[in-house]
Write an enzyme that holds these catalytic residues in place. Sequence first.
Site, mmCIF file in Angstrom:
data_model
loop_
_atom_site.group_PDB
_atom_site.id
_atom_site.type_symbol
_atom_site.label_atom_id
_atom_site.label_comp_id
_atom_site.label_asym_id
_atom_site.label_seq_id
_atom_site.Cartn_x
_atom_site.Cartn_y
_atom_site.Cartn_z
ATOM 1 C CE LYS A 27 -4.594 -0.910 1.066
ATOM 2 N NZ LYS A 27 -4.731 -2.213 1.750
ATOM 3 N NE ARG A 28 6.252 0.734 2.951
ATOM 4 C CZ ARG A 28 7.401 0.739 2.276
ATOM 5 N NH1 ARG A 28 8.000 1.865 1.996
ATOM 6 N NH2 ARG A 28 7.948 -0.393 1.885
#
Length: 471
Positions: free
Chosen positions: A239-240
């Site tokens: 997700k980063r």
Amino acid sequence: MSVRTRFAPSPTGTLHLGSIRTALFCWLYARRHDGQFILRIEDTDRERSTKENVDAILEGLDWLGLDPDEGPIYQSDRFDRYREVIDQWLAQGKAYHCYCSKEELADLREKQKAGGGHMRYDGRCRNRSDAREGVAPVVRFKNPQDGEVVVNDQVRGRVVFENAQLDDLIIARSDGTPTYNFCVVVDDIDMKITHVIRGDDHLNNTPRQINMFAAMNAESPSFAHLPMILGSDGAKLSKRHGAVDIRDYQAQGYLPEAMLNYLVRLGWSHGDQEIFSIKEMTRLFDIADVNQSASAFNPEKLLWINQQHIIAAPAKRLGAELIPYLQQAGLDPAAGPDAALVAEGFRERAGTLQQMAVSARYCYEDFAEIDADSVKKHLRPVILEPLRAARQDLADLENWSRNEISRIVEETAASFEINMGKLGQPIRVAVTGGSVSPPIDVTLELVGQKRTIERLDHALRFIEKRAAREP
Ligand code: GLU
Ligand code: ZN
């Protein structure tokens, strides 16, 4: 023998970019060889598998057009079949009950650790003949104890594993539920899978699976393990690094064919070609051209590829696809030009359909304010006369078409002896509220005559006031 591939997601999560790339390669390989692509939902983990995730996977594949020829087949519908094989193996001595308690296994691990050896189950229940009172056993597969297993991987080449390093794998838990490695083998055999294409996080499972294929007297399929997709910083994609769920890309207005084009290039290449239609991919894709090294996810490149596909898509389809994004932007598609015309006009400038909808706002509704910098720079008293003249001719125009509009702008500019841009830009600012838009004739055609004249009048009044203040 005809090629049969399978995509086998576990519905413990939604579809992310890595799993889609796997699905795509399986699908392409099957298409390329006139084979079959099978969808198998690996939902034996009843606790972590959810209906929502299954739906998300099916919707995602459907949106991308990665349609299966068979399936979805649910592993949870096949428990009887797994049980049947386990019972057979128990009867044939290919598997056995293990009654070891948690404490016993922990103790074994401690001893192995202390001895400097690596930790593996030592097979102590292989020859146990008596059941243990009150203990629900697990079932373990009798893995060969010596020799080696060779994986001739289509991507990784020859990879050799020592059987001595593999222990007797649990194939059924104490509650009777079968485990991943075992189910995969039964399924791949029953579904006549010829090519297993999957992420290389499964490479270590492969020798165990090959041993179980042998236990079933079945030939192993051919294996291809795909390198990981990493984030731009070299860490595992998460997700980063931006969205990983395919639905987020759909919501942002990426086209499915652009997603596939971007993903096919993660690990596969054909010369230095970047843009592929789906037809081209199906014709050119080969697993032998997949490279071994991990590839990095690059969101800018994805955006660029999306734009190329937006430019190439038929306007009619693009328009139909644009409508939900207009609505999402709070616009009423009926309050402006046909979305296909908007798509046609804006496609050169939009990275996504969402961006396109947002930048086409002024075609559907009036804006409250003109961008301050543009006002300062372009709505100046010097332009008052030419702008008035253009406004008049535009108002008189009977056939509101880009050719006529462009003729008027040209003729007006010529009669005031200024160049086209000197007049076009103030018109643009007046009509769109900013200084970026499609070519001026296209822009005005889209905005329509009525709105164009109203907005020019508004700008003229503003310039008149400004001229009175700063003559
Ligand atoms: N269900 C496994 C996963 O989602 C894939 C298994 C396989 O392809 O063999 O990682
Ligand atoms: Zn045991």
